[in-house]
Design an enzyme around this catalytic site. Structure first.
Site, PDB file in Angstrom:
ATOM      1  N   HIS A  87       5.735  35.144  39.952  1.00  7.68           N
ATOM      2  CA  HIS A  87       5.297  35.103  38.551  1.00  7.68           C
ATOM      3  C   HIS A  87       4.380  33.902  38.275  1.00  7.68           C
ATOM      4  CE1 HIS A  87       8.077  38.332  37.377  1.00  7.68           C
ATOM      5  NE2 HIS A  87       8.946  37.746  38.178  1.00  7.68           N
ATOM      6  N   ASN A 141      11.114  42.782  33.610  1.00  2.76           N
ATOM      7  CA  ASN A 141       9.860  43.261  34.199  1.00  2.76           C
ATOM      8  C   ASN A 141       9.323  44.421  33.375  1.00  2.76           C
ATOM      9  OD1 ASN A 141       9.764  41.462  36.373  1.00  2.76           O
ATOM     10  ND2 ASN A 141      10.979  42.789  37.694  1.00  2.76           N
TER      11      ASN A 141
END
Length: 506
Positions: free
Chosen positions: A59, A132
């Site tokens: 990320h 997500n």
């Protein structure tokens, strides 16, 4: 605390001393050499050398927006969480959207899962909903998370992401088939962050004021609609601006076109967990919406851009371990691992006092004896930094409804869950696609398996997996592979044997 509002009209050093020349180094004569006593030069270079902090392992590439969450529907019957106490209650939030695998400066058009994380600054402390843009995950046990990330990251020898490494690793994990029906589907490349859904992925527990538990799954539904990029579109968009999604989010907020998402939940009675042919806590599974309908909770609106990208994005830290009274963890193995791993990586990346950084600080009053360490900037004047003490009136917080106090029993063992059921849901999802979408999915799977270093065994295993999900799906992939010039290691007899007699994998 230092801020732009306190800036002087002239340059100074970090210690506040005036700088009379910010253009030229201090030298012996006009040409030099430079003198080490030029403190401003040394400080300026040393600060510059340390401007970058370790990027996130996953990320790393992301964008943020600030705003609020507003409750629109009463769910106080299933949770005592204060920020969900009644319709109309608003809570300040910050949200971060991200790609997962690639580096901080990588294109936002790569086929990759996207992170969808929201920090709620509640009156009872910060609550992080860390998920997500896809409702399931590749693996179900956190023991395999470092291996999975290594497989998806670039080859350590040539620093290139390679399909054979991914398909090799996942061939040992048939539960990954469901996630691949999202990643290799048309939804695998979001058009932008504003048109991207979000999911809590795991099952969590909500607890009401009398201590009754409810299992929940979280869903964020974009009011802007859900839109994705096809492969050819992604090439064009990424070639034009590799930061297109960051720019889109920033420009929309700056222009007053505030993106909005509806928070929905699915709920399940914990007593019903064993009534299904899958494990409801298995992170590779979804809950059927016909059996567990989506229920609205509230809305998130992003109406402010970051004040400073580094402060509000790079130093922003999420962890699913940060919960508030009324919301807690389930026994999902993957979630249990993340409870430790996420705050641990933040302590490495930002230091042990990362929760004192303004963007991560709770907005409510807080008190503990977690003293000192790198970058502890709290002004403390007390003499007692231990507990209990007759010189300090601090007390325990009032009791809150806790998770189940039922006794736990079982042997200490390393085991796979009993109800794997790895292929039912991916097969059902593929059958829900229209014909052209099915064809595109088969093409993307085949492209991965046609990597020159994908071995005959890896291809055979994957044809077997997809055949167990749906016989027609496995047959299409096998036929496409066997007819491909680069798939010469997969013979017609190999394909036939796999489809007729696939090896059971759970």
């Amino acid at each position: 605390m230092p801020s732009t509002a306190n800036d002087t009209a002239f340059w100074t050093t970090n210690s506040g001393a005036p700088v009379y020349n910010n253009n030229s180094s201090l030298t012996v004569g006009q040409r030099g050499p430079i003198l080490l006593e030029d403190y401003h030069l040394v400080e300026k270079l040393a600060q510059f050398d340390r401007e970058r902090i370790p990027e996130r392992v996953v990320h790393a590439r992301g964008a943020v927006g600030k705003g609020f969450f507003e409750v629109t529907h009463d769910i106080s019957g299933i949770t005592c969480a204060d920020f969900l106490r009644a319709p109309g209650v608003q809570t300040p939030i910050i949200a971060r959207f991200s790609t997962v695998v690639h580096e901080r400066g990588s294109p936002e058009t790569l086929r990759d899962p996207r992170g969808f994380a929201v920090k709620f600054y509640t009156r009872e402390g910060n609550y992080d909903m860390v998920g997500n843009n896809m409702p399931v995950f590749f693996i179900r046990d956190g023991m395999k998370f470092p291996d999975m990330v290594h497989a998806f990251k670039p080859n350590p020898k040539n620093h290139q992401q390679e399909g054979w490494r991914i398909m090799d690793f996942l061939s040992h994990h048939p539960e990954s088939a469901h996630m691949l029906t999202f990643l290799l589907d048309d939804v695998g490349i979001p058009k932008c962050y504003r048109t991207m859904p979000g999911f809590g992925v795991h099952a969590f527990k909500m607890i009401n004021k009398v201590g009754r538990e409810t299992l929940v799954k979280f869903h964020w539904i974009p009011k802007q609609g859900t839109h994705s990029l096809m492969d050819d579109e992604a090439v064009i968009v990424g070639g034009t601006n590799h930061s297109h999604a960051t720019k889109d989010l920033y420009d929309a907020i700056a222009g007053g076109d505030y993106p909005e998402w509806t928070l929905m939940i699915q709920t399940m009675d914990p007593a019903d967990q064993d009534k299904f042919d899958f494990d409801p806590l298995d992170v590779t599974k979804t809950w059927c919406e016909n059996l567990f309908p989506l229920q609205p909770v509230g809305r998130m609106v992003l109406n402010r851009n970051p004040d400073n990208f580094f402060n509000d994005n790079e130093q922003l830290a999420f962890a699913p371990s940060l919960v508030v009274p009324g919301i807690t963890y389930s026994d999902d193995k993957m979630l249990q691992t993340r409870i430790f791993s996420y705050p641990d990586t933040q302590r490495h990346r930002l230091g042990p006092n990362y929760l004192l950084i303004p963007v991560n600080q709770p907005r409510c009053a807080h008190h503990n004896n977690h003293h000192d360490g790198f970058m502890n900037i709290v002004n403390r004047s007390e003499e007692v930094n231990y507990f209990p003490s007759r010189f300090d009136p601090v007390r325990h917080a009032e009791g809150i409804p806790m998770a189940s106090q039922a006794a736990l029993s079982g042997k200490r063992e390393r085991m796979v869950i009993a109800k794997e059921n790895n292929f039912m849901q991916p097969g059902a999802r593929w059958r829900s696609f229209d014909p052209s979408r099915r064809t595109r999915f088969v093409g993307r799977v085949t492209d991965m398996l046609m990597d020159p270093r994908c071995t005959k065994d890896i291809r055979r295993i994957w044809v077997g997996y997809w055949s167990q999900a749906d016989a027609n799906l496995g047959q299409q992939i096998a036929q496409k592979l066997s007819s491909a010039a680069r798939a010469g290691t997969l013979t017609a007899s190999d394909v036939c044997n796999v489809i007729i007699n696939p090896k059971p994998q759970g």
